[in-house]
Design a protein around this motif. Structure first.
Motif, mmCIF file in Angstrom:
data_model
loop_
_atom_site.group_PDB
_atom_site.id
_atom_site.type_symbol
_atom_site.label_atom_id
_atom_site.label_comp_id
_atom_site.label_asym_id
_atom_site.label_seq_id
_atom_site.Cartn_x
_atom_site.Cartn_y
_atom_site.Cartn_z
ATOM 1 N N CYS A 48 6.695 0.324 -1.534
ATOM 2 C CA CYS A 48 5.144 0.171 -1.634
ATOM 3 C C CYS A 48 4.877 -1.229 -2.571
ATOM 4 O O CYS A 48 5.975 -1.819 -3.486
ATOM 5 C CB CYS A 48 4.680 1.339 -2.882
ATOM 6 S SG CYS A 48 4.688 2.913 -2.085
ATOM 7 N N ARG A 49 3.726 -1.739 -2.323
ATOM 8 C CA ARG A 49 3.370 -3.045 -2.958
ATOM 9 C C ARG A 49 3.181 -2.994 -4.496
ATOM 10 O O ARG A 49 2.673 -2.009 -4.978
ATOM 11 C CB ARG A 49 2.176 -3.665 -2.370
ATOM 12 C CG ARG A 49 2.248 -3.917 -0.873
ATOM 13 C CD ARG A 49 0.812 -4.661 -0.525
ATOM 14 N NE ARG A 49 1.058 -4.824 1.026
ATOM 15 C CZ ARG A 49 1.931 -6.025 1.443
ATOM 16 N NH1 ARG A 49 2.016 -6.788 0.780
ATOM 17 N NH2 ARG A 49 1.822 -6.107 3.052
ATOM 18 N N ARG A 55 -4.375 7.364 0.727
ATOM 19 C CA ARG A 55 -4.508 8.209 -0.798
ATOM 20 C C ARG A 55 -4.820 9.238 -0.520
ATOM 21 O O ARG A 55 -4.448 10.270 -1.354
ATOM 22 C CB ARG A 55 -5.934 7.259 -1.112
ATOM 23 C CG ARG A 55 -6.207 8.035 -2.448
ATOM 24 C CD ARG A 55 -6.869 7.135 -3.405
ATOM 25 N NE ARG A 55 -8.462 6.826 -3.167
ATOM 26 C CZ ARG A 55 -9.044 5.897 -3.784
ATOM 27 N NH1 ARG A 55 -8.571 5.338 -4.784
ATOM 28 N NH2 ARG A 55 -10.429 5.643 -3.337
ATOM 29 N N ALA A 62 7.068 -2.023 2.691
ATOM 30 C CA ALA A 62 6.656 -0.830 3.685
ATOM 31 C C ALA A 62 5.459 0.184 3.588
ATOM 32 O O ALA A 62 4.986 -0.111 2.278
ATOM 33 C CB ALA A 62 8.097 0.059 3.633
ATOM 34 N N TYR A 120 -0.693 6.207 -9.885
ATOM 35 C CA TYR A 120 0.745 5.932 -9.557
ATOM 36 C C TYR A 120 1.042 4.600 -9.041
ATOM 37 O O TYR A 120 1.999 4.364 -8.718
ATOM 38 C CB TYR A 120 1.434 7.138 -9.060
ATOM 39 C CG TYR A 120 1.200 8.252 -9.987
ATOM 40 C CD1 TYR A 120 1.862 8.293 -11.136
ATOM 41 C CD2 TYR A 120 0.776 9.472 -9.585
ATOM 42 C CE1 TYR A 120 1.893 9.520 -12.029
ATOM 43 C CE2 TYR A 120 0.707 10.809 -10.196
ATOM 44 C CZ TYR A 120 1.476 10.624 -11.571
ATOM 45 O OH TYR A 120 1.415 11.818 -12.311
ATOM 46 N N GLU A 150 -6.850 -0.372 -5.544
ATOM 47 C CA GLU A 150 -7.445 0.887 -5.599
ATOM 48 C C GLU A 150 -6.622 1.913 -6.213
ATOM 49 O O GLU A 150 -5.414 1.770 -5.652
ATOM 50 C CB GLU A 150 -8.189 1.416 -4.331
ATOM 51 C CG GLU A 150 -9.505 0.552 -4.056
ATOM 52 C CD GLU A 150 -10.891 0.830 -5.022
ATOM 53 O OE1 GLU A 150 -10.999 2.131 -5.090
ATOM 54 O OE2 GLU A 150 -11.127 -0.021 -5.646
ATOM 55 N N PRO A 151 -6.912 3.040 -6.786
ATOM 56 C CA PRO A 151 -5.996 3.915 -7.462
ATOM 57 C C PRO A 151 -5.176 4.608 -6.357
ATOM 58 O O PRO A 151 -5.982 5.082 -5.274
ATOM 59 C CB PRO A 151 -6.790 4.881 -8.270
ATOM 60 C CG PRO A 151 -8.214 4.349 -8.596
ATOM 61 C CD PRO A 151 -8.416 3.154 -7.547
ATOM 62 N N ASN A 152 -4.041 4.807 -6.607
ATOM 63 C CA ASN A 152 -3.036 5.512 -5.719
ATOM 64 C C ASN A 152 -3.218 5.208 -4.200
ATOM 65 O O ASN A 152 -3.111 5.929 -3.172
ATOM 66 C CB ASN A 152 -3.550 7.144 -5.705
ATOM 67 C CG ASN A 152 -3.113 7.651 -7.148
ATOM 68 O OD1 ASN A 152 -1.894 7.650 -7.545
ATOM 69 N ND2 ASN A 152 -4.100 8.143 -7.870
ATOM 70 N N THR A 153 -3.244 3.999 -4.141
ATOM 71 C CA THR A 153 -3.057 3.374 -2.616
ATOM 72 C C THR A 153 -1.573 2.671 -2.426
ATOM 73 O O THR A 153 -1.469 2.394 -1.178
ATOM 74 C CB THR A 153 -4.320 2.274 -2.453
ATOM 75 O OG1 THR A 153 -4.280 1.355 -3.414
ATOM 76 C CG2 THR A 153 -5.567 2.838 -2.195
ATOM 77 N N HIS A 154 -1.093 2.573 -3.489
ATOM 78 C CA HIS A 154 0.539 1.928 -3.491
ATOM 79 C C HIS A 154 1.270 2.930 -3.694
ATOM 80 O O HIS A 154 2.050 2.677 -4.774
ATOM 81 C CB HIS A 154 0.395 0.535 -4.007
ATOM 82 C CG HIS A 154 -0.369 -0.390 -3.658
ATOM 83 N ND1 HIS A 154 -0.753 -0.736 -2.329
ATOM 84 C CD2 HIS A 154 -0.785 -1.679 -4.164
ATOM 85 C CE1 HIS A 154 -1.379 -1.608 -2.067
ATOM 86 N NE2 HIS A 154 -1.722 -2.127 -3.047
ATOM 87 N N VAL A 155 1.405 4.106 -3.427
ATOM 88 C CA VAL A 155 2.292 5.130 -3.436
ATOM 89 C C VAL A 155 2.794 5.864 -2.332
ATOM 90 O O VAL A 155 2.541 5.837 -1.259
ATOM 91 C CB VAL A 155 1.685 6.442 -4.245
ATOM 92 C CG1 VAL A 155 1.027 5.675 -5.603
ATOM 93 C CG2 VAL A 155 0.257 6.815 -3.555
ATOM 94 N N CYS A 156 4.119 6.357 -2.656
ATOM 95 C CA CYS A 156 4.725 6.794 -1.290
ATOM 96 C C CYS A 156 5.678 8.217 -2.096
ATOM 97 O O CYS A 156 5.695 8.380 -3.061
ATOM 98 C CB CYS A 156 5.566 6.023 -0.803
ATOM 99 S SG CYS A 156 7.154 5.590 -1.741
ATOM 100 N N SER A 177 2.768 2.572 2.724
ATOM 101 C CA SER A 177 2.506 3.441 1.535
ATOM 102 C C SER A 177 1.808 4.767 2.206
ATOM 103 O O SER A 177 1.301 4.763 3.423
ATOM 104 C CB SER A 177 1.690 3.072 0.382
ATOM 105 O OG SER A 177 2.356 1.915 -0.516
ATOM 106 N N LEU A 178 1.476 5.683 1.472
ATOM 107 C CA LEU A 178 0.938 6.943 1.870
ATOM 108 C C LEU A 178 -0.570 6.440 2.039
ATOM 109 O O LEU A 178 -0.921 5.587 1.050
ATOM 110 C CB LEU A 178 1.009 7.954 1.180
ATOM 111 C CG LEU A 178 2.496 8.860 1.143
ATOM 112 C CD1 LEU A 178 2.796 9.771 0.022
ATOM 113 C CD2 LEU A 178 2.848 9.356 2.606
#
Lengths: 98, 505
Positions: free
Chosen positions: B41-42, A73, A68, B167, B48-54, A70-71
């Motif tokens: 999230c994948r 960055r 799904a 994260y 890249e840091p903090n690109t797979h966060v929710c 993600s946010l």
């Protein structure tokens, strides 16, 4: 009576990163004592009653392994007090004594 | 001298004259699911840091976890492969601790009802014997974020002035596999620790549920070590060396801790129960962060997740689909192919075993399949500086080349050119044969013409052959091979030369 001491409360407060005043140690130790006494009644229940951790009669609530969004960055870091190099910046983790 | 000062390590032999070691190994395995344990999230290494966060994996207020079905399947498969029982009803729990790598300030894990429990793994050792390691449990949890410690000299947490958090890894499905105490290993304790982690890695790799790359952190080992005086039954105080990230390091860390413990104990000191950090460079350990006691984690049932009840039918379906154990497969293959221990070891070390097996599966004889992968293709891989498996040729391609040689369409020399063509991206073997015009000239009339031409060009040699010096035919064969650019079968040419000479050509 349970016997929650002031030092138990101080220890719990440290684990929870709560600043507790000296007076509060007395207040909370009395209050936690009362809570534990009440909860202690659970141990009067016969052993053959299965423990209840959820009141909803549901099991196996699973989701398919499908990505799904993600946010972004920027959005992820927007609420951070400090950020650096696309990462959350946090203060020193270990204290001097460690 | 205080107990925290490192004493000079003793060798394991010296240690075991006085003490019995006890080991407990905790191995964390990241599952290779598409998404994280509790959110969509994948799950991808190296983004890249903090690109797979929710909001879920960042622990933002109001977010709710949802369990990844495939992660549960992975956990059950691992459990079954380790001969574990699958719990009929298993729940999640919160493990509470304040540490920036877990933004929720708790980790969702399992407490007293892990998904699988009570298993064992029969671990093959170097001398051919096996050692049974009892598995206490394996449970599902989520991985933590990654910290960069800044402002210190070494990049370690000690001396850092602040830390930076990524994260992307927070929330990645993690299976923690915990052994029961390993007793009676004596001087073999370090070897057994390595062999266990190695066997576990092979088994999980065979299941395909994790990349199990220790170098990338998708498999990590914590080694608990303690010593008790010989003959004692009560365990000594243990230390836990965290995140040891290679098989060799597992062995070295256990060996070092055994020696260090003995040094402390024999000089009258006591071991402090603590986590320790293994230093790859020096092969030594140093005190890590002081750890919470178990009660300090204040585990309680995760209110946002309901229990998992794997159905018996589903578990049996997964059990039936379990692959052969890697070492059993190796033993079977060795017998089927009739190869020696050394030849098998060479295949495994060269990373060729699966490739050869797949080539055989695609119809090639084992001998030719093995020969292609360990000689010519290994040379090509070495030249290109890549792993054998990374070469741009499939086992099916190799099997096809072998078949073309067997049916006489290609000579060995031509076959190598075809393989070169496949590696160069010119297509499948048949495409390369057609594209480069490489098939053996098997048309006798064309060959006969070439032979006659060569004989006519070298009448002196033709005369020698005619007078019985058949060895002289080699020169004519050479000329024909040259004329056909190596695409003739030399043996066939040889017999044609003799036929034509006898026929008076």
């Amino acid at each position: 009576m349970s016997d929650i001491t002031r030092s138990d409360v101080a220890h719990l407060a440290r684990l929870a990163r709560l600043a507790v005043t000296d007076d509060e140690l007395d207040v909370f130790s009395g209050q936690i004592d009362a809570i534990l006494d009440t909860l202690g009644r659970v141990s009067d229940i016969p052993d053959d009653v299965p423990p209840t951790s959820h009141v909803a009669p549901l099991t196996n609530v699973l989701r398919p392994d499908e990505p799904a969004p993600s946010l972004s960055r920027e959005a992820a870091l927007a609420g951070a007090p400090e950020a650096e190099e696309g990462r959350f910046r946090v203060p020193r983790i270990l204290g001097e004594s460690q | 001298m205080t107990s925290t000062v490192d004493a000079a390590p003793y060798t394991v032999e010296e240690v075991c004259e006085r003490f019995d070691p006890v080991m407990g190994l905790e191995v964390h395995v990241e599952l290779n699911t598409a998404t994280k344990m509790f959110c969509g999230c994948r799950n991808e290494f190296g983004a890249e840091p903090n690109t797979h966060v929710c909001p879920v994996c960042l622990g933002l207020p109001g977010s709710l976890p949802r369990v990844n079905a495939r992660a549960v399947e992975g956990a059950v498969k691992i459990g079954l492969a380790l001969n574990c029982q699958v719990r009929e009803r298993s729940g999640f729990a919160r493990k509470n601790y304040f540490y920036p790598d877990m933004p929720k300030n708790f980790q969702i894990s399992q407490y007293d009802d892990p998904i699988v429990f009570d298993g064992h793994l029969d671990v093959p050792l170097d001398d051919g014997s096996t050692w049974r390691v009892e598995i206490e449990r394996a449970h599902m949890e989520e991985d933590t974020g990654k910290s960069l410690h800044m402002g210190g000299a070494t990049g370690r947490i000690h001396g850092a002035s602040y830390s930076l958090l990524d994260y992307n890894r927070a929330g990645v499905p993690l299976i923690e596999i915990v052994t029961r105490p390993i007793l009676g290993a004596g001087t073999r304790a370090p070897e057994i620790a390595r062999a266990y982690v190695s066997a576990l890695r092979d088994v999980i790799q065979g299941l395909g549920v994790s990349d199990v790359r220790m170098d990338q952190g998708s498999m990590r080992c914590d080694a608990n070590v303690s010593l008790m005086p010989k003959g004692a039954t009560e365990f000594g105080t243990r230390t836990e060396t965290k995140n040891v990230n290679s098989l060799r390091s597992v062995e070295r860390a256990v060996r070092y801790e055994m020696g260090r413990h003995a040094g402390v104990l024999l000089s009258g000191g006591t071991i402090t129960q603590e986590t320790r950090h293994f230093d790859e460079q020096s092969g030594t350990t140093s005190a890590g962060r002081p750890k919470e006691t178990f009660a300090d984690y204040r585990f309680f049932p995760e209110p946002d997740l309901v229990p998992i009840e794997p159905s018996a039918a589903w578990v049996e379906e997964l059990r039936a689909g379990l692959p052969e154990r890697p070492w059993e497969r190796r033993a079977r293959i060795q017998t089927e192919w009739g190869i020696s221990d050394e030849e098998l070891r060479d295949l495994v070390n060269a990373g060729a075993l699966d490739l050869v097996a797949d080539t055989v599966e695609a119809g090639a004889p084992a001998e030719s399949a093995r020969s292609w992968w360990v000689s010519y293709l290994t040379q090509q891989a070495n030249t290109a500086g890549v792993e054998l498996a990374e070469l741009a040729i499939t086992p099916a391609d190799v099997a096809r080349v072998i078949a073309l040689v067997a049916e006489g369409t290609l000579t060995n020399k031509l076959a190598r050119q075809v393989v070169d063509g496949v590696l160069a991206g010119e297509g499948a073997p048949d495409d390369v044969v057609a594209g480069r015009g490489l098939a053996v000239v098997s048309d006798d009339s064309a060959l006969t013409a070439a032979v006659d031409e060569a004989l006519a060009a070298q009448p002196a040699i033709a005369e020698k052959i005619r007078s019985g010096k058949t060895k002289a035919a080699g020169a004519i064969v050479g000329a024909v091979m040259k004329a056909t650019r190596g695409q003739a079968d030399a043996a066939r040419v040889q017999s044609l030369v003799l036929e034509r000479v006898a026929a008076g050509s």
